[in-house]
Scaffold this motif. Structure first.
Motif, PDB file in Angstrom:
ATOM      1  N   ARG A 151       0.734  -1.166   0.011  1.00 53.20           N
ATOM      2  CA  ARG A 151       0.028  -0.075  -0.190  1.00 53.20           C
ATOM      3  C   ARG A 151       0.941   1.156  -0.082  1.00 53.20           C
ATOM      4  NH1 ARG A 151      -4.813  -1.610   4.397  1.00 53.20           N
ATOM      5  NH2 ARG A 151      -5.964  -3.128   2.494  1.00 53.20           N
ATOM      6  N   TYR A 152       1.823   1.442   0.791  1.00 53.06           N
ATOM      7  CA  TYR A 152       2.728   2.445   0.729  1.00 53.06           C
ATOM      8  C   TYR A 152       3.367   2.537  -0.473  1.00 53.06           C
ATOM      9  CZ  TYR A 152       6.027   5.993   2.325  1.00 53.06           C
ATOM     10  OH  TYR A 152       6.712   7.252   2.405  1.00 53.06           O
ATOM     11  N   SER A 153       3.762   1.445  -1.215  1.00 51.11           N
ATOM     12  CA  SER A 153       4.518   1.472  -2.480  1.00 51.11           C
ATOM     13  C   SER A 153       3.602   2.177  -3.421  1.00 51.11           C
ATOM     14  CB  SER A 153       4.697   0.311  -3.117  1.00 51.11           C
ATOM     15  OG  SER A 153       5.786  -0.460  -2.422  1.00 51.11           O
ATOM     16  N   GLY A 154       2.215   1.884  -3.285  1.00 48.84           N
ATOM     17  CA  GLY A 154       1.391   2.586  -4.258  1.00 48.84           C
ATOM     18  C   GLY A 154       1.007   3.890  -4.007  1.00 48.84           C
ATOM     19  N   ALA A 155       1.123   4.227  -2.991  1.00 50.38           N
ATOM     20  CA  ALA A 155       0.717   5.666  -2.330  1.00 50.38           C
ATOM     21  C   ALA A 155       2.137   6.384  -2.630  1.00 50.38           C
ATOM     22  CB  ALA A 155       0.300   5.649  -0.887  1.00 50.38           C
ATOM     23  N   SER A 156       3.237   5.990  -2.258  1.00 47.62           N
ATOM     24  CA  SER A 156       4.561   6.863  -2.653  1.00 47.62           C
ATOM     25  C   SER A 156       4.969   6.769  -3.902  1.00 47.62           C
ATOM     26  CB  SER A 156       5.498   6.355  -1.572  1.00 47.62           C
ATOM     27  OG  SER A 156       5.829   5.110  -1.926  1.00 47.62           O
ATOM     28  N   GLY A 157       4.816   5.817  -4.784  1.00 54.30           N
ATOM     29  CA  GLY A 157       5.260   5.685  -5.989  1.00 54.30           C
ATOM     30  C   GLY A 157       6.450   4.853  -5.943  1.00 54.30           C
ATOM     31  N   ASP A 158       6.967   4.568  -5.030  1.00 57.79           N
ATOM     32  CA  ASP A 158       8.092   3.669  -4.681  1.00 57.79           C
ATOM     33  C   ASP A 158       7.694   2.399  -4.957  1.00 57.79           C
ATOM     34  OD1 ASP A 158      10.367   2.069  -3.907  1.00 57.79           O
ATOM     35  OD2 ASP A 158      10.494   3.054  -1.978  1.00 57.79           O
ATOM     36  N   LEU A 159       7.931   2.051  -6.275  1.00 57.00           N
ATOM     37  CA  LEU A 159       7.585   0.702  -6.879  1.00 57.00           C
ATOM     38  C   LEU A 159       8.798  -0.355  -6.845  1.00 57.00           C
ATOM     39  CD1 LEU A 159       5.363   1.612  -9.755  1.00 57.00           C
ATOM     40  CD2 LEU A 159       4.821   1.313  -7.239  1.00 57.00           C
ATOM     41  N   ASN A 160      10.053  -0.144  -5.760  1.00 59.50           N
ATOM     42  CA  ASN A 160      11.136  -1.292  -5.939  1.00 59.50           C
ATOM     43  C   ASN A 160      10.342  -2.620  -5.444  1.00 59.50           C
ATOM     44  OD1 ASN A 160      13.103  -2.574  -5.103  1.00 59.50           O
ATOM     45  ND2 ASN A 160      14.414  -0.764  -4.346  1.00 59.50           N
ATOM     46  N   PRO A 161      10.694  -3.541  -6.446  1.00 58.00           N
ATOM     47  CA  PRO A 161       9.997  -4.900  -5.758  1.00 58.00           C
ATOM     48  C   PRO A 161      10.665  -5.427  -4.653  1.00 58.00           C
ATOM     49  CG  PRO A 161      11.481  -4.944  -7.811  1.00 58.00           C
ATOM     50  CD  PRO A 161      11.235  -3.501  -7.610  1.00 58.00           C
ATOM     51  N   MET A 162      11.510  -4.942  -4.060  1.00 60.58           N
ATOM     52  CA  MET A 162      12.142  -5.289  -2.750  1.00 60.58           C
ATOM     53  C   MET A 162      11.305  -5.344  -1.649  1.00 60.58           C
ATOM     54  SD  MET A 162      15.144  -6.710  -3.343  1.00 60.58           S
ATOM     55  CE  MET A 162      16.762  -6.303  -4.262  1.00 60.58           C
ATOM     56  N   HIS A 163      10.224  -4.413  -1.786  1.00 63.56           N
ATOM     57  CA  HIS A 163       9.262  -3.963  -0.849  1.00 63.56           C
ATOM     58  C   HIS A 163       7.963  -4.825  -1.030  1.00 63.56           C
ATOM     59  CE1 HIS A 163      11.798  -0.808   0.387  1.00 63.56           C
ATOM     60  NE2 HIS A 163      11.660  -0.143  -0.786  1.00 63.56           N
ATOM     61  N   TYR A 164       7.732  -5.828  -2.050  1.00 68.56           N
ATOM     62  CA  TYR A 164       6.637  -6.471  -2.247  1.00 68.56           C
ATOM     63  C   TYR A 164       6.733  -7.955  -2.843  1.00 68.56           C
ATOM     64  CZ  TYR A 164       6.792  -4.312  -6.891  1.00 68.56           C
ATOM     65  OH  TYR A 164       7.094  -3.773  -7.954  1.00 68.56           O
ATOM     66  N   ASP A 165       8.002  -8.046  -3.484  1.00 71.26           N
ATOM     67  CA  ASP A 165       8.447  -9.378  -4.105  1.00 71.26           C
ATOM     68  C   ASP A 165       9.185 -10.204  -3.405  1.00 71.26           C
ATOM     69  OD1 ASP A 165       9.354 -11.607  -5.824  1.00 71.26           O
ATOM     70  OD2 ASP A 165       8.959 -10.270  -7.775  1.00 71.26           O
ATOM     71  N   ASP A 166       8.790 -11.075  -2.893  1.00 75.03           N
ATOM     72  CA  ASP A 166       9.751 -11.810  -1.698  1.00 75.03           C
ATOM     73  C   ASP A 166      10.805 -12.538  -2.333  1.00 75.03           C
ATOM     74  OD1 ASP A 166       9.798 -12.381   1.210  1.00 75.03           O
ATOM     75  OD2 ASP A 166       9.731 -14.575   0.559  1.00 75.03           O
ATOM     76  N   ALA A 167      10.368 -13.451  -3.449  1.00 73.96           N
ATOM     77  CA  ALA A 167      11.380 -13.962  -4.168  1.00 73.96           C
ATOM     78  C   ALA A 167      12.693 -13.076  -4.650  1.00 73.96           C
ATOM     79  CB  ALA A 167      10.898 -14.635  -5.582  1.00 73.96           C
ATOM     80  N   MET A 168      12.422 -11.612  -5.242  1.00 81.18           N
ATOM     81  CA  MET A 168      13.296 -10.881  -5.587  1.00 81.18           C
ATOM     82  C   MET A 168      14.155 -10.469  -4.348  1.00 81.18           C
ATOM     83  SD  MET A 168      14.594  -8.624  -7.823  1.00 81.18           S
ATOM     84  CE  MET A 168      13.273  -8.396  -9.237  1.00 81.18           C
ATOM     85  N   ALA A 169      13.538 -10.168  -3.273  1.00 82.33           N
ATOM     86  CA  ALA A 169      14.359  -9.637  -2.001  1.00 82.33           C
ATOM     87  C   ALA A 169      15.122 -10.888  -1.581  1.00 82.33           C
ATOM     88  CB  ALA A 169      13.081  -9.217  -0.960  1.00 82.33           C
ATOM     89  N   ARG A 170      14.867 -12.223  -1.543  1.00 83.93           N
ATOM     90  CA  ARG A 170      15.502 -13.058  -1.151  1.00 83.93           C
ATOM     91  C   ARG A 170      16.951 -13.180  -2.160  1.00 83.93           C
ATOM     92  NH1 ARG A 170      13.440 -16.019   3.044  1.00 83.93           N
ATOM     93  NH2 ARG A 170      11.004 -15.726   3.312  1.00 83.93           N
ATOM     94  N   SER A 171      16.394 -13.374  -3.326  1.00 85.21           N
ATOM     95  CA  SER A 171      17.444 -13.380  -4.552  1.00 85.21           C
ATOM     96  C   SER A 171      18.620 -12.272  -4.312  1.00 85.21           C
ATOM     97  CB  SER A 171      17.035 -13.142  -5.854  1.00 85.21           C
ATOM     98  OG  SER A 171      16.467 -11.942  -6.180  1.00 85.21           O
ATOM     99  N   ALA A 172      18.443 -11.145  -3.532  1.00 85.61           N
ATOM    100  CA  ALA A 172      19.233 -10.085  -3.196  1.00 85.61           C
ATOM    101  C   ALA A 172      19.920 -10.115  -2.015  1.00 85.61           C
ATOM    102  CB  ALA A 172      18.478  -8.686  -3.501  1.00 85.61           C
ATOM    103  N   GLY A 173      19.510 -11.312  -1.289  1.00 84.89           N
ATOM    104  CA  GLY A 173      20.326 -11.654   0.116  1.00 84.89           C
ATOM    105  C   GLY A 173      19.517 -11.269   1.050  1.00 84.89           C
TER     106      GLY A 173
END
Length: 139
Positions: free
Chosen positions: A29-51
């Protein structure tokens, strides 16, 4: 958390407040409201792949919660400065404990300039964010 503004002095503390447990849904929800669409905040697989162990909150999301805490204490209309320093990640399930203390009071012709130190901690163990803020309180 209303405080009698006339009673604010160096060492005055706001009662601590808890926010959470925080959820991935809040981060989305904060991603949508703020325009911060970095997938690290909502895509668990992406966040895990980054460590990372999972997705994590946006730093500005935590800053917004701490700012809300501060203005509940000393009034949004009185804010003159708010600065933050990011310290640690905040993950789903974390509970933030916000606290604040007055560190300086300077009288002036327009009122008292009150400087506060603010902290958002996770479980009393990790400091996620630190802030300082100035409020101009009526004399």
């Amino acid at each position: 958390m209303s405080t009698q503004l006339a009673e604010v002095e160096v060492g005055s503390q706001a009662p601590a407040a808890e926010y959470g447990p925080l959820t991935t849904r809040m981060f989305v929800r904060y991603s949508g409201a703020s325009g911060d669409l970095n997938p690290m905040h909502y895509d668990d697989a992406m966040a895990r792949s980054a460590g990372y162990p999972s997705v994590f909150s946006q730093g500005m999301h935590v800053a917004a919660l701490l700012a809300g805490y501060a203005v509940d204490w000393l009034g949004a209309e009185n804010v003159r400065r708010f600065g933050v320093r990011f310290r640690d990640q905040v993950y789903p399930g974390d509970v933030l404990t916000c606290s604040g203390v007055v560190t300086a009071v300077q009288p002036g012709p327009e009122g008292r300039l009150v400087t506060v130190s603010l902290t958002a901690a996770v479980g009393g163990e990790r400091t996620a964010l630190m802030a300082t803020a100035d409020f101009l309180l009526p004399s």
